[in-house]
Design a protein around this motif. Structure first.
Motif, mmCIF file in Angstrom:
data_model
loop_
_atom_site.group_PDB
_atom_site.id
_atom_site.type_symbol
_atom_site.label_atom_id
_atom_site.label_comp_id
_atom_site.label_asym_id
_atom_site.label_seq_id
_atom_site.Cartn_x
_atom_site.Cartn_y
_atom_site.Cartn_z
ATOM 1 N N HIS A 184 0.838 -1.197 0.000
ATOM 2 C CA HIS A 184 0.000 0.000 0.000
ATOM 3 C C HIS A 184 0.874 1.248 0.000
ATOM 4 C CE1 HIS A 184 -2.873 -2.965 1.566
ATOM 5 N NE2 HIS A 184 -1.897 -3.294 2.380
ATOM 6 N N ARG A 185 0.314 2.316 -0.521
ATOM 7 C CA ARG A 185 0.940 3.626 -0.409
ATOM 8 C C ARG A 185 -0.127 4.679 -0.613
ATOM 9 N NH1 ARG A 185 3.938 5.058 -6.084
ATOM 10 N NH2 ARG A 185 2.170 4.418 -7.335
ATOM 11 N N ASP A 186 0.186 5.891 -0.193
ATOM 12 C CA ASP A 186 -0.722 7.020 -0.389
ATOM 13 C C ASP A 186 0.097 8.294 -0.311
ATOM 14 O OD1 ASP A 186 -2.781 8.891 -0.464
ATOM 15 O OD2 ASP A 186 -4.090 7.709 0.818
ATOM 16 N N LYS B 21 -4.162 3.462 3.663
ATOM 17 C CA LYS B 21 -3.354 3.551 2.448
ATOM 18 C C LYS B 21 -4.012 2.705 1.362
ATOM 19 C CE LYS B 21 1.041 4.669 4.567
ATOM 20 N NZ LYS B 21 1.144 6.047 4.185
ATOM 21 N N LEU B 22 -3.822 3.121 0.133
ATOM 22 C CA LEU B 22 -4.432 2.460 -1.020
ATOM 23 C C LEU B 22 -3.611 1.252 -1.447
ATOM 24 C CD1 LEU B 22 -5.131 5.753 -2.983
ATOM 25 C CD2 LEU B 22 -6.716 4.492 -1.503
ATOM 26 N N GLN B 23 -4.309 0.152 -1.745
ATOM 27 C CA GLN B 23 -3.615 -1.061 -2.172
ATOM 28 C C GLN B 23 -3.081 -0.877 -3.583
ATOM 29 O OE1 GLN B 23 -5.487 -4.708 -1.110
ATOM 30 N NE2 GLN B 23 -4.256 -5.919 -2.519
ATOM 31 N N GLU B 24 -1.889 -1.390 -3.807
ATOM 32 C CA GLU B 24 -1.200 -1.324 -5.100
ATOM 33 C C GLU B 24 -0.812 -2.736 -5.522
ATOM 34 O OE1 GLU B 24 -0.560 1.496 -6.801
ATOM 35 O OE2 GLU B 24 -1.138 2.970 -5.289
ATOM 36 N N ASP C 55 4.803 7.794 -1.492
ATOM 37 C CA ASP C 55 4.087 7.754 -0.218
ATOM 38 C C ASP C 55 4.348 9.043 0.556
ATOM 39 O OD1 ASP C 55 2.541 5.781 1.610
ATOM 40 O OD2 ASP C 55 4.049 6.651 2.935
ATOM 41 N N GLY D 235 -4.145 -2.450 4.735
ATOM 42 C CA GLY D 235 -4.093 -1.038 4.370
ATOM 43 C C GLY D 235 -4.895 -0.125 5.269
ATOM 44 N N GLU D 236 -5.818 -0.684 6.027
ATOM 45 C CA GLU D 236 -6.720 0.136 6.837
ATOM 46 C C GLU D 236 -6.072 0.681 8.098
ATOM 47 O OE1 GLU D 236 -10.403 -1.960 7.464
ATOM 48 O OE2 GLU D 236 -10.709 -2.224 5.311
ATOM 49 N N ASN E 56 2.332 0.066 4.909
ATOM 50 C CA ASN E 56 2.804 -0.060 3.527
ATOM 51 C C ASN E 56 2.876 -1.514 3.099
ATOM 52 O OD1 ASN E 56 4.803 2.414 4.679
ATOM 53 N ND2 ASN E 56 3.631 2.832 2.841
#
Length: 190
Positions: free
Chosen positions: A13-15, A22-25, A39, A85-86, A90
Motif C-alpha cells: 500500500h501507499r498514499d 493507504k491504497l492497495q497497489e 508515499d 491497508g486500513e 505499507n
C-alpha cells in the motif's frame, strides 16, 4: 528464534496524502534511505506530521510501516473489522508460524527483512497507535494496546523501518528475516 523466519507479502500500500488508510497497489518501489516512492512518508527527514512539527530535521525512522495479517484476526476476535491497508501500513505480511503480529513486534531493533526482489528494510521501532483509530471504529485505539506479563505496555500497531536497499515489493513476494548480532535491543516507539 533459532529457526529461519520467513513469510510472504500479502499486500502492499501507499498514499501520497496523509490519511489514516493507504491504497492497495500491485507493487510498490522502495528507495534506499528514503522509503516508499510516492508515499507521504517518503523522505530523509521525518514526515509524520506531529513529529515533523516538533523537529523537522530529525531522521526519518518511519519510512516503511509493516503489519502481520494475523493482527487482523486478533482484532476480529476482539470485535473489530480491519483489513490490509486500513491501519496505514505499507506492507501487510502474510500470517506465518513464528512470525505472527506479536512475534513481529518482539523482533529486536536492527532486524532486517529481505524481500524477494532485492529490497531490504531494517526495523527501527514500533508504531505507536494514535487516536485516529477510534475515528474508524470506536474502541480500536484501546484494542491496539495491551500489557505483557510484567505490566509493560505492548503496542500492536506494527513495526517501522528504514530502507537499506531499494527495490520493488509485490504481493506474493517471499520475505526472509535476518536478526542482528547479539546483544539484541527491544524496539521502542519511533
Amino acid at each position: 528464534m533459532a529457526a529461519a523466519l520467513h513469510t510472504t507479502v500479502l499486500a502492499v500500500h501507499r498514499d501520497a496524502e496523509h490519511r489514516f488508510f493507504k491504497l492497495q497497489e500491485d507493487a510498490i518501489e522502495l528507495e534506499a534511505g528514503l522509503g516508499v516512492v510516492g508515499d507521504a512518508h517518503h523522505g530523509l527527514t521525518v514526515r509524520h506530521r506531529s513529529r515533523a512539527k516538533a523537529d523537522p530535521f530529525q531522521p526519518n525512522l518511519r519510512q516503511v510501516h509493516l503489519i502481520s495479517a494475523s493482527l487482523f484476526d486478533h482484532l476480529a476476535d476482539l470485535g473489530f473489522d480491519v483489513g490490509p491497508g486500513e491501519l496505514g501500513e505499507n506492507v501487510t505480511l502474510a500470517s506465518a508460524p513464528g512470525l505472527t503480529w506479536d512475534a513481529l513486534i518482539a523482533l529486536p531493533v536492527g532486524t532486517q527483512l529481505h524481500f524477494a526482489q532485492g529490497a531490504v528494510v531494517e526495523l527501527t521501532g514500533l508504531r505507536n497507535p494514535c487516536i485516529q483509530l477510534d475515528r474508524d471504529q470506536n474502541g480500536l485505539m484501546a484494542a491496539m494496546l495491551d500489557r505483557d506479563a510484567t505490566g509493560r505496555v505492548r503496542r500492536k500497531a506494527g513495526v517501522m523501518g528504514v530502507v537499506q536497499a531499494g527495490g520493488a515489493i509485490a504481493s506474493g513476494d517471499a520475505v526472509r528475516v535476518r536478526l542482528p548480532r547479539a546483544p539484541h535491543r527491544p524496539m521502542g516507539c519511533v
